[in-house]
Design an enzyme around this catalytic site. Structure first.
Site, PDB file in Angstrom:
ATOM      1  N   ASP A  50     -35.755  10.044  16.930  1.00 39.33           N
ATOM      2  CA  ASP A  50     -35.759  11.298  16.175  1.00 39.33           C
ATOM      3  C   ASP A  50     -34.844  12.288  16.885  1.00 39.33           C
ATOM      4  O   ASP A  50     -34.789  12.320  18.119  1.00 39.33           O
ATOM      5  CB  ASP A  50     -37.176  11.872  16.083  1.00 39.33           C
ATOM      6  CG  ASP A  50     -38.080  11.050  15.174  1.00 39.33           C
ATOM      7  OD1 ASP A  50     -37.548  10.388  14.264  1.00 39.33           O
ATOM      8  OD2 ASP A  50     -39.308  11.080  15.387  1.00 39.33           O
ATOM      9  N   ASP A  89     -36.292   9.700   7.731  1.00 39.89           N
ATOM     10  CA  ASP A  89     -37.379  10.565   7.270  1.00 39.89           C
ATOM     11  C   ASP A  89     -36.936  11.446   6.108  1.00 39.89           C
ATOM     12  O   ASP A  89     -37.702  11.693   5.171  1.00 39.89           O
ATOM     13  CB  ASP A  89     -37.877  11.453   8.418  1.00 39.89           C
ATOM     14  CG  ASP A  89     -38.471  10.641   9.559  1.00 39.89           C
ATOM     15  OD1 ASP A  89     -38.962   9.526   9.296  1.00 39.89           O
ATOM     16  OD2 ASP A  89     -38.437  11.117  10.706  1.00 39.89           O
TER      17      ASP A  89
END
Length: 213
Positions: A129, A145
């Site tokens: 991330d 995402d």
């Protein structure tokens, strides 16, 4: 023999689905590669001041760094989602639904790829991330995402609009429509006074069509 409209619509929707899925998966893995190659864990790079920042985080949990410590569960769930999408794909005849499932498939595969092939081990890999927008959401996420969230947004919109997987919108029937239809039908078969017969419509050539009861 030319392809039927139904088959053509299915081919078009599947083309959108798999094209979007491949492109989104590639974009996700490319951005993760660039981030991992150029950032240290926890390093913060302001892109647009506090609006957009890049921070490298290795996430063992779900999307947006949630539920850390259950990586293997999410790996299994992601694999199940991929199978369900592939099975349902043959029912899709709408380009918009192809877009929904394409973004969802690309996003799920992006994070599943991390869990399968990144450290610390197969099936337990940590998802990369790196996108931070603290003004919008207090979490760090990635391109995969984003694809999943956009897919959910379009899914909700199509559902509210009543658009089915075949691309057709459900038509709501007006209250009392059946009753009106029945009355109109009865009006076209009015009983002839004093004859016990039913008229099927206007008379032709001076004769009245009749039907025995």
């Amino acid at each position: 023999m030319p392809d039927s409209p139904s088959r053509t619509a299915t081919v078009r929707a599947l083309s959108v689905l798999f094209t979007v899925a491949v492109l989104w998966l590639g974009l996700d893995q490319l951005t993760k590669y660039l981030v991992v190659s150029n950032l240290e864990a926890g390093e913060r790079i302001p892109v647009l001041n506090d609006v957009l920042q890049f921070i490298l985080v290795r996430n063992p949990g779900a999307a947006f760094s949630l539920a850390s410590g259950a990586t293997w569960i999410f790996s299994i769930l992601a694999a199940v989602v991929v199978v369900v999408i592939i099975v349902m794909a043959r029912r899709i005849r709408s380009v918009w639904w192809g877009l929904v499932f394409g973004l969802l498939l690309g996003g799920v595969l992006g994070n599943l790829t991390d869990r399968l092939f990144r450290e610390p081990s197969f099936g337990l890999g940590h998802v990369v991330d790196f996108i931070s927008t603290p003004w919008m959401i207090p979490a760090i996420y990635n391109v995969a995402d984003i694809g999943i969230c956009v897919a959910m947004g379009v899914f909700i919109l199509l559902t509210l609009l009543g658009v089915g997987l075949d691309g057709k919108r459900a038509v709501k029937q007006r209250p009392g429509a059946d009753e009106v239809s029945d009355n109109e039908s009865d009006a076209g078969h009015a009983e002839e006074p004093g004859t016990g017969a039913v008229s099927d419509g206007p008379a032709t050539d001076g004769q009245t069509p009749q039907k025995e009861l």
